[in-house]
Every structure is written in structure tokens, then in C-alpha cells.
Design a protein around this motif. Structure first.
Motif, PDB file in Angstrom:
ATOM      1  N   UNK A 257      82.134  70.089  47.264  1.00 12.62           N
ATOM      2  CA  UNK A 257      82.800  68.902  46.708  1.00 12.62           C
ATOM      3  C   UNK A 257      83.290  68.062  47.874  1.00 12.62           C
ATOM      4  N   UNK A 258      83.122  66.757  47.745  1.00  9.16           N
ATOM      5  CA  UNK A 258      83.528  65.842  48.829  1.00  9.16           C
ATOM      6  C   UNK A 258      84.303  64.675  48.196  1.00  9.16           C
ATOM      7  N   UNK A 259      85.118  63.970  48.995  1.00  9.89           N
ATOM      8  CA  UNK A 259      85.813  62.810  48.434  1.00  9.89           C
ATOM      9  C   UNK A 259      84.803  61.819  47.860  1.00  9.89           C
ATOM     10  N   UNK A 260      85.199  61.151  46.781  1.00 11.09           N
ATOM     11  CA  UNK A 260      84.282  60.250  46.060  1.00 11.09           C
ATOM     12  C   UNK A 260      83.585  59.262  46.996  1.00 11.09           C
ATOM     13  N   UNK A 261      84.335  58.733  47.947  1.00 10.86           N
ATOM     14  CA  UNK A 261      83.742  57.694  48.806  1.00 10.86           C
ATOM     15  C   UNK A 261      82.727  58.264  49.795  1.00 10.86           C
ATOM     16  N   UNK A 262      82.686  59.591  49.928  1.00 16.78           N
ATOM     17  CA  UNK A 262      81.718  60.217  50.835  1.00 16.78           C
ATOM     18  C   UNK A 262      80.520  60.820  50.093  1.00 16.78           C
ATOM     19  N   UNK A 263      80.540  60.715  48.772  1.00 18.26           N
ATOM     20  CA  UNK A 263      79.541  61.441  47.975  1.00 18.26           C
ATOM     21  C   UNK A 263      78.104  61.060  48.330  1.00 18.26           C
TER      22      UNK A 263
ATOM     23  N   UNK B 189      59.535  69.685  43.845  1.00 14.16           N
ATOM     24  CA  UNK B 189      60.212  69.100  45.006  1.00 14.16           C
ATOM     25  C   UNK B 189      61.669  69.564  45.017  1.00 14.16           C
ATOM     26  N   UNK B 190      62.319  69.534  46.185  1.00 10.20           N
ATOM     27  CA  UNK B 190      63.741  69.896  46.202  1.00 10.20           C
ATOM     28  C   UNK B 190      64.577  68.867  45.441  1.00 10.20           C
ATOM     29  N   UNK B 191      65.635  69.354  44.787  1.00  6.66           N
ATOM     30  CA  UNK B 191      66.456  68.482  43.933  1.00  6.66           C
ATOM     31  C   UNK B 191      67.941  68.643  44.286  1.00  6.66           C
ATOM     32  N   UNK B 192      68.647  67.536  44.211  1.00  2.00           N
ATOM     33  CA  UNK B 192      70.087  67.545  44.480  1.00  2.00           C
ATOM     34  C   UNK B 192      70.798  66.880  43.305  1.00  2.00           C
ATOM     35  N   UNK B 193      71.787  67.580  42.734  1.00  2.00           N
ATOM     36  CA  UNK B 193      72.634  66.944  41.719  1.00  2.00           C
ATOM     37  C   UNK B 193      73.764  66.251  42.468  1.00  2.00           C
ATOM     38  N   UNK B 194      73.944  64.962  42.201  1.00  2.00           N
ATOM     39  CA  UNK B 194      75.044  64.208  42.812  1.00  2.00           C
ATOM     40  C   UNK B 194      76.020  63.898  41.676  1.00  2.00           C
ATOM     41  N   UNK B 195      77.043  64.753  41.549  1.00  2.00           N
ATOM     42  CA  UNK B 195      77.908  64.674  40.364  1.00  2.00           C
ATOM     43  C   UNK B 195      79.091  63.755  40.640  1.00  2.00           C
ATOM     44  N   UNK B 196      78.969  62.565  40.077  1.00  2.00           N
ATOM     45  CA  UNK B 196      79.907  61.484  40.365  1.00  2.00           C
ATOM     46  C   UNK B 196      81.089  61.433  39.403  1.00  2.00           C
ATOM     47  N   UNK B 197      81.024  62.190  38.294  1.00  2.97           N
ATOM     48  CA  UNK B 197      82.108  62.091  37.301  1.00  2.97           C
ATOM     49  C   UNK B 197      81.990  63.198  36.267  1.00  2.97           C
ATOM     50  N   UNK B 198      82.282  62.862  35.002  1.00  3.00           N
ATOM     51  CA  UNK B 198      82.266  63.865  33.927  1.00  3.00           C
ATOM     52  C   UNK B 198      80.980  64.694  33.888  1.00  3.00           C
ATOM     53  N   UNK B 199      81.133  65.984  33.727  1.00  3.75           N
ATOM     54  CA  UNK B 199      79.973  66.862  33.507  1.00  3.75           C
ATOM     55  C   UNK B 199      80.373  67.890  32.457  1.00  3.75           C
ATOM     56  N   UNK B 200      79.826  67.743  31.248  1.00  7.48           N
ATOM     57  CA  UNK B 200      80.225  68.607  30.139  1.00  7.48           C
ATOM     58  C   UNK B 200      79.048  69.362  29.547  1.00  7.48           C
ATOM     59  N   UNK B 201      79.359  70.547  29.034  1.00  9.13           N
ATOM     60  CA  UNK B 201      78.481  71.323  28.151  1.00  9.13           C
ATOM     61  C   UNK B 201      77.005  71.300  28.487  1.00  9.13           C
ATOM     62  N   UNK B 202      76.243  70.557  27.688  1.00 14.34           N
ATOM     63  CA  UNK B 202      74.796  70.481  27.885  1.00 14.34           C
ATOM     64  C   UNK B 202      74.418  70.027  29.287  1.00 14.34           C
ATOM     65  N   UNK B 203      75.325  69.354  29.963  1.00 15.55           N
ATOM     66  CA  UNK B 203      75.074  68.908  31.337  1.00 15.55           C
ATOM     67  C   UNK B 203      74.936  70.064  32.323  1.00 15.55           C
TER      68      UNK B 203
ATOM     69  N   UNK C  17      76.176  68.570  44.733  1.00 18.69           N
ATOM     70  CA  UNK C  17      77.295  68.005  45.490  1.00 18.69           C
ATOM     71  C   UNK C  17      78.115  67.160  44.516  1.00 18.69           C
ATOM     72  N   UNK C  18      79.400  67.491  44.430  1.00 19.38           N
ATOM     73  CA  UNK C  18      80.257  66.805  43.459  1.00 19.38           C
ATOM     74  C   UNK C  18      81.316  65.989  44.169  1.00 19.38           C
ATOM     75  N   UNK C  19      81.738  64.958  43.497  1.00 16.36           N
ATOM     76  CA  UNK C  19      82.924  64.250  43.931  1.00 16.36           C
ATOM     77  C   UNK C  19      84.117  65.175  43.641  1.00 16.36           C
ATOM     78  N   UNK C  20      85.109  65.172  44.539  1.00 22.29           N
ATOM     79  CA  UNK C  20      86.271  66.051  44.329  1.00 22.29           C
ATOM     80  C   UNK C  20      86.957  65.770  43.007  1.00 22.29           C
ATOM     81  N   UNK C  21      86.902  64.514  42.567  1.00 20.24           N
ATOM     82  CA  UNK C  21      87.584  64.202  41.309  1.00 20.24           C
ATOM     83  C   UNK C  21      86.658  64.190  40.089  1.00 20.24           C
TER      84      UNK C  21
END
Ligand code: ACO
Length: 275
Positions: free
Chosen positions: A190-196, A106-120, A131-135
Motif C-alpha cells: 500500500x502506498x500514499x494515494x499520490x504515489x499510486x 501477460x503479467x498483471x497488476x491491480x492498481x486499487x485506487x478506492x473501494x474494493x468490495x465482495x465480488x471485486x 498495489x493499493x492506495x493506503x486509503x
């Protein structure tokens, strides 16, 4: 110390209106990936993959993090103490679900709300759209604690980012904001956090209306072609389209063509046909 989360509790998920919302669920540990979480994630992904009520899967994180990468305690230190067999087992568990995600049905979307490190970066790359939050903050922090970006992470940076940016990113251990990650190709947008959530929902709702077999054939074709010559890619596309016919592709195309040419009820350049 607080009691350990049960394996079952390391991943949270629900299905709502055709969308499976799956979340790394160890916010108190910034959602770092332990062997338990890796096993649970594989089981959850497999459970959701063929459910008729799931058309799109979103992968996000509870709390402040998407995922702080591999768990330095449970995935590395405690596993290494048990020897090579345990190391290989936990590698297979994590790489296994990253792989499942890369070739998800199925199609998949990563919704990255915060820290994303290494193995991530493994599951980040596994998701079709990111789609990531700008911050949000993205980091190959491996170099900061004396290892190389393994588990696929360096390959992900090299595949997705311009080479000079990827090399700098891998060597310097400096984080990128969501905005910079977008500029350097690591995420789609990347979009503002409140629009994520709103933006992810908008994309998921578009994907929900597409023919699911055509979507699967499209995403697999895009991934397979990465290391193909032009001619091999072309050949793969012909075969994939022909295979799609055995999942109703020929009839779907005929109907869509009819709606455009005869009924004049939709324009493929502007919208999706009515299934
Ligand atoms: N492995 C193990 N435990 C972790 C990890 C991790 N990757 N990330 C966070 N935690 C734990 C912390 O040890 C802490 O546990 P405690 O409450 O028992 O002390 C808890 O999660 C909260 O973390 P803090 O550091 O207190 O949170 P803060 O919000 O201040 O910082 C940050 C967040 C920047 C993400 C920090 O936790 C961090 O640097 N984590 C490691 C990131 C990293 O480099 N990951 C490995 C990448 S390499 C790889 O994946 C192979």
C-alpha cells in the motif's frame, strides 16, 4: 435519471509504452460489476492478451472506486427475476473473466485506487501483483446484506490472509484500509494515494524488461503449486521449464549465462540480462 452507459463504455482502456491501462468505467455506480461490464471486460482482456505492444496489464478503476463488487441491481435483482438460466449466464460471464485474468498470458497488476468490495476480490486475486492506495477500502460486505461471500471472495480471503484475520473479515463486515490489507496479505503493497500510479509504473517498467515467456511460466507455476505437494510442485517446475524451452527459453538462458560468465556484463543477482 441519466441514460445507461453502453456496454462498450463500461470498460476504459489504452495502451501506452508497453502497458495496457484497463479501468472499470462506471464511476457513477462506483464501478460495480453489471453483466454488461463483465462481458465487456472479458472482450477487452482477450483483445489485449496477445497484442505485441502489450507487455504488462494494469487493472484500475475510474473515479473513487476500484470496484464496489457485483451490481446488486443488474447482476443480482434483475437477473434473478429472469430465472436460473439467466443467473447461470451472468455467473459464467463474471467468473469467466476472473478466470481469464488468473491465467492471463501477460503479467498483471491491480492498481486499487478506492473501494474494493465482495465480488471485486475475484479480479483482485486474478492480478499477479496488487498495489493499493493506503486509503483504499476493502470489504467483504456480503454479510452486511445477508449473503455469504461467494463468487470466489471467501476463497480469496482464505488463500491470501492468515486464517484468523480472514474469518474475522468475512464475519464482521468491517472494512480494511489499504495499509491493513497489506499487513494482512490481501495486497502486495500500500502506498500514499499520490504515489499510486508512480509505484505501479515503476513495477510495470521492471516487468517489461523480463523475458515474457519466463514471466508467464513463473506466474503460472506459482498459481498451480498452491494445492500441490512439494514433490508434485517440483515435478511441475521441471515440466514447465522444459516447456519454456520451446518458447526460446533455452536460447535465452544460454545468452544470459554468457553475459554473466563470459562477458561479465551483468549480474543476475542484481539486474535483468539484455534480451
Ligand atoms: N450495486 C449496485 N449499485 C451500486 C453498488 C453496487 N454494488 N455500489 C454502488 N452503487 C450505486 C448506488 O446505488 C448509487 O446509485 P444511484 O446514484 O443510482 O443512487 C451509486 O452507485 C453511487 O453510490 P453511493 O452509495 O451513493 O456512493 P457512496 O460514495 O456514498 O458510497 C459505497 C460508496 C460505500 C461503495 C456504497 O455505494 C456501497 O456500499 N456500495 C455497495 C458495496 C457492496 O457491498 N457491494 C457488494 C459486495 S458483495 C458482492 O459483490 C457479491
Amino acid at each position: 435519471p441519466k441514460p445507461e452507459r453502453s456496454e462498450e463504455d463500461t470498460v476504459a482502456y489504452c495502451v501506452e509504452d508497453g502497458i495496457a491501462w484497463v479501468a472499470f468505467n462506471r464511476p457513477e455506480k462506483r464501478n460495480c460489476m453489471s453483466p454488461k461490464l463483465n462481458r465487456r471486460m472479458k472482450a477487452v482482456l482477450e483483445e489485449l492478451e496477445f497484442r505485441d505492444d502489450v507487455r504488462v496489464l494494469v487493472l484500475t478503476g475510474e473515479g473513487e472506486a476500484w470496484t464496489a463488487g457485483m451490481d446488486l441491481k443488474e447482476y443480482f435483482r434483475e437477473t434473478e427475476a429472469l430465472g436460473l438460466g439467466a443467473i447461470r449466464k451472468s455467473q459464467r460471464e463474471s467468473y469467466g473473466w476472473f478466470e481469464r485474468l488468473r491465467w492471463y498470458e501477460k503479467p498483471t497488476i491491480a492498481m486499487i485506487n478506492g473501494w474494493c468490495f465482495g465480488g471485486g476480490y475475484g479480479p483482485l486475486f486474478g492480478c499477479d501483483i496488487a498495489i493499493a492506495s493506503e486509503d483504499a477500502q476493502f470489504g467483504l460486505s456480503e454479510i452486511n446484506w445477508g449473503i455469504l461471500p461467494g463468487g470466489g471472495a471467501s476463497k480469496v480471503a482464505q488463500e491470501l490472509m492468515p486464517f484468523r484475520k480472514a474469518m474475522y473479515h468475512a464475519m464482521m463486515g468491517e472494512n480494511l484500509s489499504g495499509k491493513q490489507a497489506e499487513e494482512q496479505g490481501l495486497v502486495t503493497e500500500a502506498v500514499p494515494a499520490e504515489k499510486l500510479r508512480e509505484r505501479v509504473l515503476e513495477i510495470a517498467n521492471v516487468l517489461k524488461k523480463k523475458d515474457s515467456h519466463a514471466l508467464r511460466a513463473t506466474k503460472w507455476t506459482m498459481r498451480r503449486m498452491v494445492d500441490m505437494t512439494y514433490d508434485n510442485g517440483l515435478e511441475y517446475q521441471i515440466r514447465a521449464q522444459e516447456a519454456l524451452h520451446s518458447f526460446g527459453g533455452a536460447a535465452a538462458r544460454k545468452e544470459a549465462t554468457r553475459q554473466f560468465l563470459d562477458e561479465k556484463s551483468f549480474k543476475p543477482g542484481l539486474e535483468t540480462f539484455d534480451v
